[in-house]
Design an enzyme around this catalytic site. Structure first.
Site, PDB file in Angstrom:
ATOM      1  N   ALA A  69       0.858  -1.187   0.000  1.00  0.00           N
ATOM      2  CA  ALA A  69       0.000   0.000   0.000  1.00  0.00           C
ATOM      3  C   ALA A  69       0.890   1.233   0.000  1.00  0.00           C
ATOM      4  CB  ALA A  69      -0.891  -0.020   1.239  1.00  0.00           C
ATOM      5  N   GLY A 113       0.771  -5.123   0.850  1.00  0.00           N
ATOM      6  CA  GLY A 113      -0.394  -5.273  -0.024  1.00  0.00           C
ATOM      7  C   GLY A 113      -0.062  -5.944  -1.352  1.00  0.00           C
ATOM      8  N   GLU A 116      -0.250  -9.509  -0.557  1.00  0.00           N
ATOM      9  CA  GLU A 116      -1.672  -9.817  -0.327  1.00  0.00           C
ATOM     10  C   GLU A 116      -2.440  -9.872  -1.645  1.00  0.00           C
ATOM     11  OE1 GLU A 116      -1.637  -6.571   2.558  1.00  0.00           O
ATOM     12  OE2 GLU A 116      -2.675  -7.892   3.961  1.00  0.00           O
ATOM     13  N   GLU A 136       4.715  -4.989   7.266  1.00  0.00           N
ATOM     14  CA  GLU A 136       3.924  -3.964   7.969  1.00  0.00           C
ATOM     15  C   GLU A 136       4.380  -3.746   9.402  1.00  0.00           C
ATOM     16  OE1 GLU A 136       2.702  -6.321   6.022  1.00  0.00           O
ATOM     17  OE2 GLU A 136       1.108  -5.508   4.750  1.00  0.00           O
TER      18      GLU A 136
END
Ligand code: CAA
Length: 262
Positions: A69, A113, A116, A136
């Protein structure tokens, strides 16, 4: 439709073609901001609705599939900013609505992300340059797009826990050994390999392709006996398709099946 953060094109020459989506924010190593995720969602749904498309491939650049992200975009968020904007949840789950197979062709970084997103795809093919991780924890947060749930399902609790707690990256070979990716290929042939896999799937009967996807995903949602009963219902339903007649007829006639995807 023109996009700013992704590129889309149609590849292949069979009856069913492949929708190719290339994440395209090279300066930010394909960091996933809201605009990119909105565009990705639109492109996925458009290819899914297109009767001429059998499979979708998502790829990034040689250096980075996606570095997670966009940290710059979210660094100043308050709890309420994140919650009210539906940050992550607003547009990240679109990929789960797609009924056709989605193949991730991962080269370079697939972090946070990005990892993911790859795990939300149905097949993950990795270049030998690929590096997976959920860093993260180093940012003082936890994964927000399913990493804590999908990583242990993919590679088991011990390895997932270690990766999530330390934020360390996993190379392509370890990712294959651990079950995170289906295959590792030389970086130079990553896209060709992913498109060849898509083209192979595109020659199969589309009803059974879509049902396999639905059934394998069901294995992660329900208990064994419910899943097996569901499988049996879809197995029975496929006897109502032309593709079943063609597939079994071709076997008995000793010829190659020509599926009409009905
Ligand atoms: N968000 C925003 N920008 C990013 C980014 C990200 N996730 N990752 C890289 N970039 C930017 C860098 O800021 C840098 O920009 P500038 O040139 O303007 O400085 C550019 O991309 C190149 O990055 P680096 O100079 O850092 O390149 P590198 O080769 O030295 O390192 C890297 C590459 C290891 C991927 C490193 O960039 C990195 O650690 N990135 C962050 C990875 C990360 O923490 N991802 C998780 C994000 S949180 C998340 O994803 C939550 C979730 O669950 C959805």
């Amino acid at each position: 439709m023109s996009h700013e953060c992704i590129l889309t094109e149609v590849r292949g020459d069979g009856a069913l073609k492949t929708g190719l989506i290339t994440l395209n924010r090279p300066k930010q190593l394909n960091a996933l901001n809201d605009q990119l995720m909105d565009e990705l969602g639109q492109a996925l749904l458009a290819f899914d609705a297109d009767d001429g498309i059998g499979c979708i491939v998502i790829t990034g650049s040689e250096k980075s599939f996606a570095a997670g992200a966009d940290i710059a975009a979210m660094a100043g968020f308050s709890h309420m900013d994140a919650f009210k904007r539906g940050h992550i949840s607003r547009n990240w789950e679109t990929i789960r609505q797609v009924r056709k197979p989605v193949i991730a062709a991962v080269g370079g970084f697939a972090l946070g992300g990005g990892c993911e997103l790859a795990m939300m795809c149905d097949v993950v093919i990795a270049a030998d340059s690929a590096k997976f991780g959920q860093p993260e924890i180093k940012l003082g947060i936890v994964p927000g797009a399913g990493g804590t749930q999908r990583l242990p399902r993919a590679i088991g609790k011990a390895k997932a826990m270690e990766m999530l707690l330390t934020g360390r990256m996993m190379g392509a070979e370890e990712a294959e050994r651990s079950g995170l990716v289906s295959r590792v290929v030389p970086a130079a042939s990553l896209l060709d390999e992913a498109l060849a896999t898509a083209a192979q799937i595109n020659t199969m009967g589309q009803p059974s392709v879509m049902m396999v996807k639905e059934l394998v995903n069901e294995a992660f949602e329900s208990g064994l006996s419910t899943g097996v009963r569901y499988e049996r219902r879809l197995f029975h339903a496929l006897f109502g398709t032309e593709d079943q007649r063609e597939g079994m007829g071709a076997f008995l006639d000793k010829r190659k099946a020509e599926f009409r995807h009905r």
